[in-house]
Design an enzyme around this catalytic site. Structure first.
Site, mmCIF file in Angstrom:
data_model
loop_
_atom_site.group_PDB
_atom_site.id
_atom_site.type_symbol
_atom_site.label_atom_id
_atom_site.label_comp_id
_atom_site.label_asym_id
_atom_site.label_seq_id
_atom_site.Cartn_x
_atom_site.Cartn_y
_atom_site.Cartn_z
ATOM 1 C CD GLU A 270 -10.187 -8.904 -7.785
ATOM 2 O OE1 GLU A 270 -9.102 -8.098 -7.603
ATOM 3 O OE2 GLU A 270 -11.152 -8.692 -7.255
ATOM 4 C CG HIS B 273 -1.881 -1.176 1.183
ATOM 5 N ND1 HIS B 273 -3.193 -1.015 0.061
ATOM 6 C CD2 HIS B 273 -1.900 -2.596 1.511
ATOM 7 C CE1 HIS B 273 -3.658 -2.259 0.104
ATOM 8 N NE2 HIS B 273 -3.081 -3.204 1.173
ATOM 9 N NE ARG C 79 -6.150 0.977 -5.160
ATOM 10 C CZ ARG C 79 -5.496 1.744 -5.894
ATOM 11 N NH1 ARG C 79 -5.610 2.934 -5.588
ATOM 12 N NH2 ARG C 79 -4.810 1.417 -6.745
ATOM 13 N NE ARG D 10 -1.835 -7.415 -4.111
ATOM 14 C CZ ARG D 10 -2.762 -6.328 -4.380
ATOM 15 N NH1 ARG D 10 -4.155 -6.941 -4.429
ATOM 16 N NH2 ARG D 10 -2.554 -5.235 -4.518
ATOM 17 C CB CYS E 147 -8.419 -0.949 -12.195
ATOM 18 S SG CYS E 147 -9.027 -2.442 -11.252
ATOM 19 N NE ARG F 161 -11.426 -2.346 -4.812
ATOM 20 C CZ ARG F 161 -9.999 -2.538 -4.796
ATOM 21 N NH1 ARG F 161 -9.380 -3.140 -5.804
ATOM 22 N NH2 ARG F 161 -9.226 -1.988 -3.998
ATOM 23 C CG ASN G 220 -1.674 -5.357 -8.325
ATOM 24 O OD1 ASN G 220 -1.160 -5.120 -9.393
ATOM 25 N ND2 ASN G 220 -1.963 -4.103 -7.645
ATOM 26 C CG ASP G 221 -5.832 -9.789 -5.671
ATOM 27 O OD1 ASP G 221 -4.886 -10.183 -4.979
ATOM 28 O OD2 ASP G 221 -7.033 -9.023 -5.268
#
Length: 551
Positions: A430, A188, A295, A464, A501, A331, A453-454
């Protein structure tokens, strides 16, 4: 000179003093206080300090943001001295013989709950104000620095790593860049740095020490190099890079106002990823066409309790209105895995990335889901809001989400509450499961957005968040790119659009592959918009190939 080598996760070169993030002790003891009169005096002192801070913020807001924002701080200052609120604190001190911190915490919980339970919407909305005021008084009692950085000048923020909740409290105007001992490109801290458009380096390990606090350093977020008090040769190299950085920034400014279209006429939607309303100015400044990922979980991470419908509505409305009719994809709650929230009281899981997270929490806790959906639909009356569900693996999940949406719309219709009946509904691709049933999923929704990413994590069985997997965590892996192609084909067969995204969307080395696959939208950090636009405008879509999908 001290040279350190880490992994660059957000590009750029900056220099400034190193400032180590200090974690405050926020634990509030239930033990009885030794001297109640002394605790009362501590509460009174914290009230005075809080009122002074809020008055100063009101004056500053009046100059910089206008009267409406100033009135908010003035209202908070009045709440600090509200008779009923103060009585709540004093009663807790006298009846429970507790510490000042416990008394303030108790008063905040009781008073905000009382306001939230009232029938008057105005009074319900004041519950959020009481939470903010309580948090400020507690911070002053416990010596917690507002914004997390006790420095008058901007700094290079150093830490072992930062949790999502910690990144939220930071005064971002004081951060030049990030350097961390641990972390990864998907941490993050890295995501925040890319959103802010500042350099970041992770994985410096034990070479980064607290004793370096205050020393002057240069960092290069591309190479991952840190130089503390560099010698003349090293200094000149860093300064040369900074000069090239300034020249590139000036060149990118010429991209503002230009269309995101290839030389042969293929248009791409270039949107931005954000975590809060505070990020919108960066979207506007970098000329993003819209927001492809808001997010929303950061509203939950920033709160000490479930954010109310009003709190969420205010945030979503602010973003939707600020974007002036451009699409804003929000989201729904995506916590679990690496994003934990204490008040959700989740059971400890051996493998949280494969556990109860994201849409699974929402479907298991329908009231939490309903509150968010009501706020989202209400905000849709103020802009072009689209709702996106994360971590989807099957058609039944999507249908359950749509049923929840229908119930909320029926409620709002019955109340006469305005909302947009044309609000788009989409899902994140994802997981391998969502790829394999993409054709069926595409029939249920208005768009796909790929969380690379996922998708990489689950496709390659690589955590990850781990920073020691190196080449094994490979977003360029043909399996990941083939998954993108399968999802894109399914989307277009059903007549819906598909975007990316995840962080991969800003990878210029893959732009031609995305064009060949047929990706319609790329949502990236605000700082990545103009470089991406420049590359799109040099590309020829019809000559792009799928060669990277081959092993």
């Amino acid at each position: 000179m001290i040279l350190m080598q880490g992994k660059g996760v957000a590009k750029g070169v900056v220099n400034g003093p190193i400032y180590f993030f200090q974690r405050p002790n926020t634990a509030i003891s239930d033990a009885p206080a030794a001297d109640i009169e002394a605790e009362k005096a501590r509460v009174a002192a914290a009230q005075v300090k809080s009122a002074d801070q809020l008055s100063a913020l009101a004056d500053k807001a009046r100059e910089e943001a206008g009267e409406e924002t100033a009135i908010l701080f003035e209202t908070h200052a009045m709440f600090v001295e509200d008779e009923d609120y103060v009585d709540c604190m004093m009663n807790a001190l006298e009846e429970k013989r507790c510490t000042a911190e416990k008394a303030v915490q108790t008063a905040g919980e009781e008073f905000s709950a009382m306001l939230a339970a009232m029938d008057d919407p105005y009074m319900q909305a004041r519950a959020a104000d009481i939470k903010d005021v309580t948090r400020r008084i507690l911070n002053n009692l416990m010596g917690i620095v507002e914004g997390g950085i006790n420095s008058e000048e901007p700094v290079i923020l150093a830490a072992d790593d930062l949790a999502p909740s910690e990144t939220l409290q930071l005064d971002k105007s004081k951060i030049l860049g990030f350097i961390t001992q641990g972390g990864s490109g998907n941490s993050h801290t890295a995501i925040l740095a890319r959103t802010m458009g500042i350099p970041a380096i992770c994985g410096l390990g034990d070479a980064l020490k607290e004793e370096q606090n205050g020393r002057m350093a240069y960092i290069d977020g591309e190479t991952g190099q840190v130089a503390i008090e560099p010698d003349e040769l090293t200094l000149s190299l860093f300064q040369s890079k900074q000069e090239k950085q300034r020249e590139l920034k000036e060149l990118m400014e010429t991209m503002k106002g230009q269309k995101d279209v290839t030389l042969d006429g293929r248009e791409i939607m270039v949107y931005c990823n954000i975590g809060s309303p505070e990020d919108v100015p960066a979207v506007v400044a970098n000329d993003g066409q819209g927001i492809g990922l808001f997010r929303s979980e950061f509203l939950y991470l920033a709160s000490s309790d479930y954010p109310s419908e009003e709190e969420q509505f205010k945030a979503y409305k602010e973003v939707a209105a600020a974007m002036g009719g451009k699409r804003v994809v929000i989201r729904t709650l995506d916590i679990g895995a690496d994003k934990q929230v204490d008040y959700f009281q989740m059971h400890k899981e051996e493998n949280p990335a494969l556990g109860v997270r994201a849409i699974r929490i929402c479907l298991n806790r329908p009231e939490v889901f309903r509150t968010q959906l009501r706020a989202l639909y209400r905000a849709s009356a103020y802009g072009k809001v689209a709702i996106m569900f994360p971590m989807i693996t099957s058609v039944w999940e999507v249908r359950e989400c749509k049923r929840a949406c229908q119930k909320v719309m029926a409620e709002l219709d019955a109340e006469g509450t305005p909302y947009s009946k044309d609000t788009e509904i989409g899902i994140m691709i994802e997981t391998p499961a969502s790829v394999l049933v993409a054709e069926e999923l595409a029939k249920e929704v208005d768009f796909f957005s790929v969380g690379t990413n996922d998708l990489t994590q689950y496709t390659l069985a690589c955590d990850r968040q781990a920073n020691d997997l190196g080449k094994f965590f490979d977003p360029h892996h043909p399996a990941v790119l083939r998954a993108l192609k399968i999802a894109a084909d399914a989307a277009h067969k059903a007549g819906i659009w598909i975007g990316i995204c995840g962080e991969l969307g800003a990878d210029l080395a893959l732009l031609e592959t995305f064009l060949a696959i047929g990706i319609d939208e790329l949502s990236v950090s605000p700082a990545s918009v103009l470089p991406l636009r420049a590359e799109i405008r040099k590309s020829i879509a019809k000559t792009c190939t799928l060669e990277k999908l081959e092993c």
